[in-house]
Design an enzyme around this catalytic site. Structure first.
Site: not given
Length: 464
Positions: A435-436
């Site tokens: 999700h980064r």
């Protein structure tokens, strides 16, 4: 009579196979003391944290000694075999002059132009300290003869006052390092002067009580659970090799990259029909055609349509690295554990080429011949848990990658098709992503595209 002196003995050290690994286990020796070896001959097979690798010797000679038995875990840079180099015989009368040069043989290893995997020359410090160990092991001569030889070599009686590297197995050395214990200060209690885990724990105990030795008994009693261990009801297996590397990688990934997993259930009936048609196509003669082939191609097309998903996070430089190539990883269960070799530049391959690469990757993995290089540089991965009859899962990212697609079992289920409930072949896909790097919108688009292609495989043409 001419004898071979230490000047003619070469020490072959455990190499770093190219991944910065710190240790390897000797699985099998192909030579024994007295055997003649030639430059490039494989002398042993070792298992690193990634794969089994055969090690060739980089010079000619006769095997003098194997320093470690099969099944032993050895630090990289540690001498594992001693070889009398045939062209470097030195008369015994010249031994005193030759001896001082023996330690100098390490800084100038023969074949220095070779790759590390073939040469295996470790750091000088390790070699220097391991040499007395070799002597100790070869001390089947009488002690008096050894003392005389020591005098002739110019070492004199002072050598015992400068002890060599303390004897301890790699796991014990790691324990000592983690606990901040200098092994040189530890009193060994194991056989042949080997330092044990209990010795290290005992060395840690004194700092708590300033001067009283009694509390040292507590750390010695710490392994009490081992005493009560019931071998009839439990079996303990050392964590090493592929399992050790997998555990470290999964923990590192799970607690470094924030994972998000999304799911979709899709009708793959048309894809399964296409698989059967491709099996009859002459372009695929001799190639293995299965659903994984079309799933892999569907993921490659989805990445082409959403290229930002194919990236990695550079923590050191605080950068997102966008990859303009796809090295497609395929999770494979092997007798040694889970490995993830990848198909280099999979994005540039035709469907028959992809089928060939998949077949070779799987067969190589099952035979245990996957090289460390084949497991480096992956960008995205597919794990087919459906082969075990599982509907789906929440896969953990392979370290350094942005996404992993899990494929569930393909089952015949009731499905609404063209307004009617019919039996259709259905599967569930799960996409985990970092999700980064990948927002929910981007991850959803990738998963939706894969599902759309598998539902209507003609999109492999229209979208590609």
């Amino acid at each position: 009579m001419t004898t071979m002196t230490e000047a003619s003995v070469r020490e072959f050290k455990m190499p770093d196979v190219g991944e910065g690994l710190t240790e390897a286990e000797i699985l099998k020796w192909y030579v024994q003391p007295g055997d003649t070896v030639t430059d490039g001959q494989v002398v042993c097979e070792v298992e690193t944290a990634k794969a089994a690798v055969e090690l060739p010797i980089p010079y000619d000679g006769v095997v003098r000694e194997l320093h470690f038995a099969e099944g032993t875990t050895v630090d990289v840079g540690t001498a594992i075999i001693a070889v009398d180099v045939s062209g470097a015989a030195v008369p015994a009368a010249e031994a005193p002059a030759a001896q001082p040069q023996a330690p100098a043989e390490e800084p100038a290893p023969e074949g220095s132009g070779r790759q590390p995997v073939l040469v295996g020359y470790g750091v000088a410090q390790t070699s220097t300290k391991r040499r007395p160990r070799k002597g100790a092991e070869g001390a089947r001569q009488e002690p008096a003869a050894q003392a005389l030889q020591s005098e002739l070599n110019g070492h004199g009686p002072a050598q015992p006052e400068t002890p060599p590297r303390p004897l301890a197995k790699p796991p014990v050395r790691k324990l000592a390092k983690d606990l901040g214990v200098d092994l040189a200060t530890v009193t060994p209690t194991g056989p042949d002067g080997i330092i044990t885990r209990e010795d290290v724990h005992a060395a840690v105990a004194p700092p708590a009580p300033a001067a009283e030795p009694e509390p040292q008994a507590a750390p010695v009693a710490a392994p009490a659970p081992v005493v009560t261990y019931d071998t009839a009801r439990e079996t303990r297996t050392p964590v090493k090799g592929v399992r050790k590397a997998t555990a470290a990688a999964m923990v590192g990934s799970a607690f470094t990259a924030p994972h998000v997993t999304e799911f979709v259930t899709v009708d793959v009936t048309r894809t399964m029909k296409l698989v059967e048609e491709l099996k009859e196509d002459k372009e695929f003669a001799g190639l293995r055609v299965n659903p994984l082939l079309l799933i892999a191609k569907a993921l490659l097309v989805a990445i082409k349509r959403n290229p930002d998903v194919n990236a990695s996070w550079d923590e050191a430089n605080q950068e997102i690295v966008h990859k303009h190539y796809v090295n497609l990883g395929i999770a494979a269960a092997t007798p040694r554990g889970l490995i993830v070799p990848n198909i280099k530049d999979a994005h540039a391959k035709t469907l028959p080429q992809l089928a060939e690469a998949l077949g070779e990757l799987v067969s190589t993995a099952r035979e245990g011949r996957t090289t460390p290089a084949a497991m480096q540089g992956g960008t995205v991965t597919i794990t087919n848990v459906g082969v075990f009859g599982v509907d789906t899962g929440t896969p953990i990212l392979n370290p350094g990658e942005s996404a992993i697609l899990a494929v569930g079992a393909i089952k015949l289920q009731p499905w609404v098709h063209k307004g009617k409930v019919k039996p259709r072949q259905v599967t569930t896909l799960a996409l985990s992503f970092d999700h980064r790097l990948v927002d929910g919108e981007l991850g959803s688009k990738v998963l939706a595209d894969v599902a759309a292609i598998l539902e209507q495989p003609k999109r492999l043409i229209t979208w590609a």
